[in-house]
Design an enzyme around this catalytic site. Structure first.
Site, mmCIF file in Angstrom:
data_model
loop_
_atom_site.group_PDB
_atom_site.id
_atom_site.type_symbol
_atom_site.label_atom_id
_atom_site.label_comp_id
_atom_site.label_asym_id
_atom_site.label_seq_id
_atom_site.Cartn_x
_atom_site.Cartn_y
_atom_site.Cartn_z
ATOM 1 N N GLU A 63 -33.659 -12.329 0.750
ATOM 2 C CA GLU A 63 -34.072 -11.064 0.124
ATOM 3 C C GLU A 63 -34.508 -11.306 -1.306
ATOM 4 O O GLU A 63 -34.296 -12.388 -1.871
ATOM 5 C CB GLU A 63 -32.887 -10.078 0.128
ATOM 6 C CG GLU A 63 -31.700 -10.596 -0.691
ATOM 7 C CD GLU A 63 -30.479 -9.687 -0.678
ATOM 8 O OE1 GLU A 63 -30.267 -8.960 0.312
ATOM 9 O OE2 GLU A 63 -29.740 -9.710 -1.685
ATOM 10 N N HIS A 65 -35.061 -8.574 -5.048
ATOM 11 C CA HIS A 65 -34.855 -7.244 -5.602
ATOM 12 C C HIS A 65 -34.985 -7.328 -7.104
ATOM 13 O O HIS A 65 -35.051 -8.427 -7.678
ATOM 14 C CB HIS A 65 -33.487 -6.681 -5.199
ATOM 15 C CG HIS A 65 -32.393 -7.702 -5.163
ATOM 16 N ND1 HIS A 65 -31.943 -8.343 -6.296
ATOM 17 C CD2 HIS A 65 -31.695 -8.250 -4.132
ATOM 18 C CE1 HIS A 65 -30.992 -9.204 -5.955
ATOM 19 N NE2 HIS A 65 -30.824 -9.183 -4.646
ATOM 20 N N HIS A 69 -28.695 -11.445 -10.186
ATOM 21 C CA HIS A 69 -27.385 -11.924 -9.745
ATOM 22 C C HIS A 69 -26.949 -13.040 -10.686
ATOM 23 O O HIS A 69 -27.758 -13.884 -11.071
ATOM 24 C CB HIS A 69 -27.450 -12.558 -8.349
ATOM 25 C CG HIS A 69 -27.645 -11.630 -7.210
ATOM 26 N ND1 HIS A 69 -26.947 -10.463 -7.054
ATOM 27 C CD2 HIS A 69 -28.443 -11.730 -6.131
ATOM 28 C CE1 HIS A 69 -27.322 -9.886 -5.932
ATOM 29 N NE2 HIS A 69 -28.239 -10.619 -5.347
ATOM 30 N N HIS A 103 -34.043 -15.272 -2.468
ATOM 31 C CA HIS A 103 -32.807 -16.063 -2.492
ATOM 32 C C HIS A 103 -32.075 -15.936 -1.163
ATOM 33 O O HIS A 103 -32.141 -14.904 -0.494
ATOM 34 C CB HIS A 103 -31.898 -15.671 -3.662
ATOM 35 C CG HIS A 103 -31.541 -14.222 -3.712
ATOM 36 N ND1 HIS A 103 -32.403 -13.266 -4.187
ATOM 37 C CD2 HIS A 103 -30.420 -13.553 -3.337
ATOM 38 C CE1 HIS A 103 -31.822 -12.083 -4.119
ATOM 39 N NE2 HIS A 103 -30.609 -12.230 -3.585
ATOM 40 N N CYS A 116 -20.099 -12.968 -7.501
ATOM 41 C CA CYS A 116 -21.452 -12.491 -7.793
ATOM 42 C C CYS A 116 -21.340 -11.253 -8.671
ATOM 43 O O CYS A 116 -20.723 -10.264 -8.288
ATOM 44 C CB CYS A 116 -22.195 -12.176 -6.505
ATOM 45 S SG CYS A 116 -23.870 -11.551 -6.794
HETATM 46 MN MN MN Z 1 -29.365 -10.462 -3.466
#
Ligand code: MN
Length: 153
Positions: A63, A65, A69, A103, A116
């Site tokens: 994914e 976004h 992270h 990632h 995370c």
């Molecule tokens: Mn992610």
């Protein structure tokens, strides 16, 4: 009585009063053999600290976004795709994932557990469409690495 400020470890990578949850809702995105624990979620802090653990052979969702992270590997080892590179990762390595960067994390022969850090308010992940998958797969190493369904291997 106020809650204790301390939640002790109860087992490896488990903590008092912290629920072991599915990584994501089943069917919402492809992933395999991964759990989630929400460790810190304080409204005024503006971020969440989660612990994920991927069982051997498992993987997170491929994914990207807008939110970032910040990842700290706590247990085990594995590999991650970040952008157009695949990295070997092991205990205490740090991984930064910038906005809109593809990632995916995979455990190798032992569980891969990592913290995370994310913004509390964040956009939903974008999954690759056919054209984006084809572009990723133009690199043979990435083609061999990525997992786009609940498959093993
Ligand atoms: Mn992610």
């Amino acid at each position: 009585m106020a809650d204790s400020p301390l939640r002790r470890r109860t087992a490896p990578a488990r903590w008092e009063g912290v629920t072991l949850a599915p990584y994501k809702d089943a069917g919402s995105a492809p992933f395999r053999d991964i759990t989630r624990q929400l460790l810190f979620d304080e409204a005024d802090l503006g971020c969440e600290l989660r612990y994920f653990e991927i069982a051997p052979g498992g993987h997170s969702t491929l994914e990207r976004h807008q939110h970032r992270h910040a990842v700290l590997v706590l247990r085990g080892r594995g590999r991650c795709l970040v952008g157009d590179r695949i990295h070997e990762i092991a205990e205490h390595d740090l991984v930064s994932i910038d906005p809109q960067t593809w990632h995916q994390f995979r455990a190798d022969d032992q569980p891969l557990g990592f913290l995370c850090l994310v913004n509390r308010e964040r956009d939903r992940p974008h999954l690759p469409d056919e054209a984006e998958l084809a572009a990723l797969r133009a690199d043979p190493a990435i083609a061999a690495f990525i997992r786009t369904a609940g498959e093993t291997g």
